[in-house]
Write an enzyme that holds these catalytic residues in place. Structure first.
Site, mmCIF file in Angstrom:
data_model
loop_
_atom_site.group_PDB
_atom_site.id
_atom_site.type_symbol
_atom_site.label_atom_id
_atom_site.label_comp_id
_atom_site.label_asym_id
_atom_site.label_seq_id
_atom_site.Cartn_x
_atom_site.Cartn_y
_atom_site.Cartn_z
ATOM 1 N N LYS A 14 0.829 -1.213 0.000
ATOM 2 C CA LYS A 14 0.000 0.000 0.000
ATOM 3 C C LYS A 14 0.864 1.264 0.000
ATOM 4 O O LYS A 14 0.622 2.175 -0.774
ATOM 5 C CB LYS A 14 -0.913 0.035 1.253
ATOM 6 C CG LYS A 14 -1.862 -1.153 1.364
ATOM 7 C CD LYS A 14 -2.787 -1.003 2.567
ATOM 8 C CE LYS A 14 -2.112 -1.028 3.925
ATOM 9 N NZ LYS A 14 -1.484 -2.322 4.275
ATOM 10 N N ARG A 89 -8.943 0.650 9.146
ATOM 11 C CA ARG A 89 -8.566 -0.737 9.416
ATOM 12 C C ARG A 89 -9.614 -1.471 10.232
ATOM 13 O O ARG A 89 -9.469 -2.675 10.464
ATOM 14 C CB ARG A 89 -7.263 -0.757 10.198
ATOM 15 C CG ARG A 89 -6.002 -1.004 9.353
ATOM 16 C CD ARG A 89 -4.828 -0.854 10.289
ATOM 17 N NE ARG A 89 -3.633 -1.517 9.932
ATOM 18 C CZ ARG A 89 -2.585 -0.928 9.339
ATOM 19 N NH1 ARG A 89 -2.662 0.310 8.917
ATOM 20 N NH2 ARG A 89 -1.467 -1.596 9.150
ATOM 21 N N ARG A 128 11.924 -5.731 4.443
ATOM 22 C CA ARG A 128 11.656 -4.302 4.190
ATOM 23 C C ARG A 128 12.629 -3.410 4.967
ATOM 24 O O ARG A 128 12.959 -3.690 6.114
ATOM 25 C CB ARG A 128 10.222 -3.981 4.607
ATOM 26 C CG ARG A 128 9.890 -2.503 4.596
ATOM 27 C CD ARG A 128 8.415 -2.227 4.551
ATOM 28 N NE ARG A 128 7.651 -2.848 5.621
ATOM 29 C CZ ARG A 128 6.318 -2.882 5.647
ATOM 30 N NH1 ARG A 128 5.623 -2.373 4.644
ATOM 31 N NH2 ARG A 128 5.687 -3.442 6.645
ATOM 32 N N ARG A 161 11.829 -1.463 10.405
ATOM 33 C CA ARG A 161 10.768 -1.118 11.360
ATOM 34 C C ARG A 161 10.795 -2.098 12.537
ATOM 35 O O ARG A 161 11.017 -3.285 12.347
ATOM 36 C CB ARG A 161 9.405 -1.188 10.670
ATOM 37 C CG ARG A 161 9.112 0.012 9.831
ATOM 38 C CD ARG A 161 7.865 -0.134 8.997
ATOM 39 N NE ARG A 161 6.712 -0.688 9.690
ATOM 40 C CZ ARG A 161 5.489 -0.741 9.170
ATOM 41 N NH1 ARG A 161 5.264 -0.251 7.966
ATOM 42 N NH2 ARG A 161 4.504 -1.266 9.839
ATOM 43 N N ARG A 172 0.585 -9.519 13.114
ATOM 44 C CA ARG A 172 -0.097 -8.445 12.372
ATOM 45 C C ARG A 172 -1.014 -9.036 11.306
ATOM 46 O O ARG A 172 -2.091 -8.492 11.043
ATOM 47 C CB ARG A 172 0.938 -7.514 11.738
ATOM 48 C CG ARG A 172 1.579 -6.599 12.781
ATOM 49 C CD ARG A 172 2.882 -6.006 12.290
ATOM 50 N NE ARG A 172 2.728 -5.126 11.151
ATOM 51 C CZ ARG A 172 3.708 -4.817 10.306
ATOM 52 N NH1 ARG A 172 4.918 -5.323 10.480
ATOM 53 N NH2 ARG A 172 3.488 -4.029 9.299
HETATM 54 P P1 AMP Z 1 1.419 0.353 8.845
HETATM 55 O O1 AMP Z 1 2.593 1.240 8.631
HETATM 56 O O2 AMP Z 1 0.207 0.793 8.076
HETATM 57 O O3 AMP Z 1 1.740 -1.105 8.655
HETATM 58 O O4 AMP Z 1 1.019 0.522 10.396
HETATM 59 C C1 AMP Z 1 1.922 0.139 11.416
HETATM 60 C C2 AMP Z 1 1.192 0.001 12.736
HETATM 61 O O5 AMP Z 1 0.588 1.253 13.077
HETATM 62 C C3 AMP Z 1 0.038 -0.991 12.741
HETATM 63 O O6 AMP Z 1 0.468 -2.333 12.973
HETATM 64 C C4 AMP Z 1 -0.809 -0.455 13.874
HETATM 65 O O7 AMP Z 1 -0.245 -0.758 15.139
HETATM 66 C C5 AMP Z 1 -0.679 1.045 13.677
HETATM 67 N N1 AMP Z 1 -1.723 1.574 12.757
HETATM 68 C C6 AMP Z 1 -1.536 2.118 11.525
HETATM 69 N N2 AMP Z 1 -2.720 2.505 10.990
HETATM 70 C C7 AMP Z 1 -3.669 2.162 11.892
HETATM 71 C C8 AMP Z 1 -5.082 2.258 11.916
HETATM 72 N N3 AMP Z 1 -5.780 2.778 10.884
HETATM 73 N N4 AMP Z 1 -5.728 1.806 13.018
HETATM 74 C C9 AMP Z 1 -5.074 1.300 14.070
HETATM 75 N N5 AMP Z 1 -3.743 1.146 14.103
HETATM 76 C C10 AMP Z 1 -3.032 1.583 13.027
#
Ligand code: AMP
Length: 218
Positions: A14, A89, A128, A161, A172
């Protein structure tokens, strides 16, 4: 106010697709993950709180992310387009997004689901690397920088990360299956869902999304 949502499991591409598409679409790339990581880096109380959930591979509370998105959309005008990466989400987040948009005569134009098999997702996330400065995404095998370990754009040293470890990645994926699958069904029911094959190279995936959006816009 127009919103295109990128849906898909963690590691489905994404962020990579959004970075390639936003400029081309004249849209603003909104990544809740990047915004939360920025809060963590600054050490804000909300950031410290969010980091605990993020490191555990859990979602941060809906209220936190909905407030962040509300703030972003508050700055927007009627003609603005947003490319949402990692939001919504949960069904609650999707409902809140609808409420915020309807108050601004905005709408969700499409929800693009990037479809990638689980084995590929794990391999992508564990390999990554990201630039801590500009957030550009690399992969140790498939999306290498010109110089090992260094960002092509700003020379910063790439990092992994904290949540891209094999065990957190698996968790996740299970959180995604439990919480976000219902969001997908919601957009499917609304006739807004389009599934795109997320397996090819990043440029190919970005081109497929651009084509799909172009077709929908007629
Ligand atoms: P991402 O970079 O999108 O993979 O997000 C990394 C982490 O941030 C996720 O595993 C969640 O802990 C948190 N996170 C990101 N976006 C959301 C969301 N819309 N709702 C809840 N937690 C989020």
């Amino acid at each position: 106010m127009n919103v295109v949502i990128l849906l898909g499991a963690p590691g489905s591409g994404k962020g990579t697709a959004a970075a390639r598409l936003a400029g081309r679409m004249g849209a603003r790339h909104v990544s809740t993950g990047d915004m939360l990581r920025a809060g963590v880096a600054k050490g804000t109380p909300a950031g410290v709180e969010a980091k605990r959930s993020m490191d555990a591979g859990e979602l941060v509370p809906d209220t936190v992310v909905v407030r962040m998105i509300g703030d972003v959309l508050d700055d927007g005008g009627a003609d603005d387009c947003y490319l949402m990466d990692g939001f919504p989400r949960t069904v609650v987040q999707a409902e809140q997004l609808d409420a915020v948009l309807s108050a601004r005569q905005g709408r969700v134009e499409a929800a693009i689901l990037l479809d990638v098999p689980d084995e590929t997702l794990i391999e992508r996330m564990v390999g990554r690397r990201i630039c801590p400065q500009c957030r550009r995404i690399y992969h140790v095998r498939t999306l290498k920088p010109k110089t090992d370990g260094v960002c092509d754009d700003d020379g910063a040293e790439l990092i992994q990360r904290d949540d891209d470890t094999a065990s957190t990645v698996r968790h996740r994926l299970s959180v995604y299956a439990r919480q976000t699958e219902a969001v997908i069904e919601r957009y499917r029911d609304d006739g807004l869902l389009v599934t795109v094959d997320g397996r090819p190279q990043a440029d190919v995936v970005a081109a497929s999304i651009a084509t799909v959006l172009g077709e929908r816009r007629g």
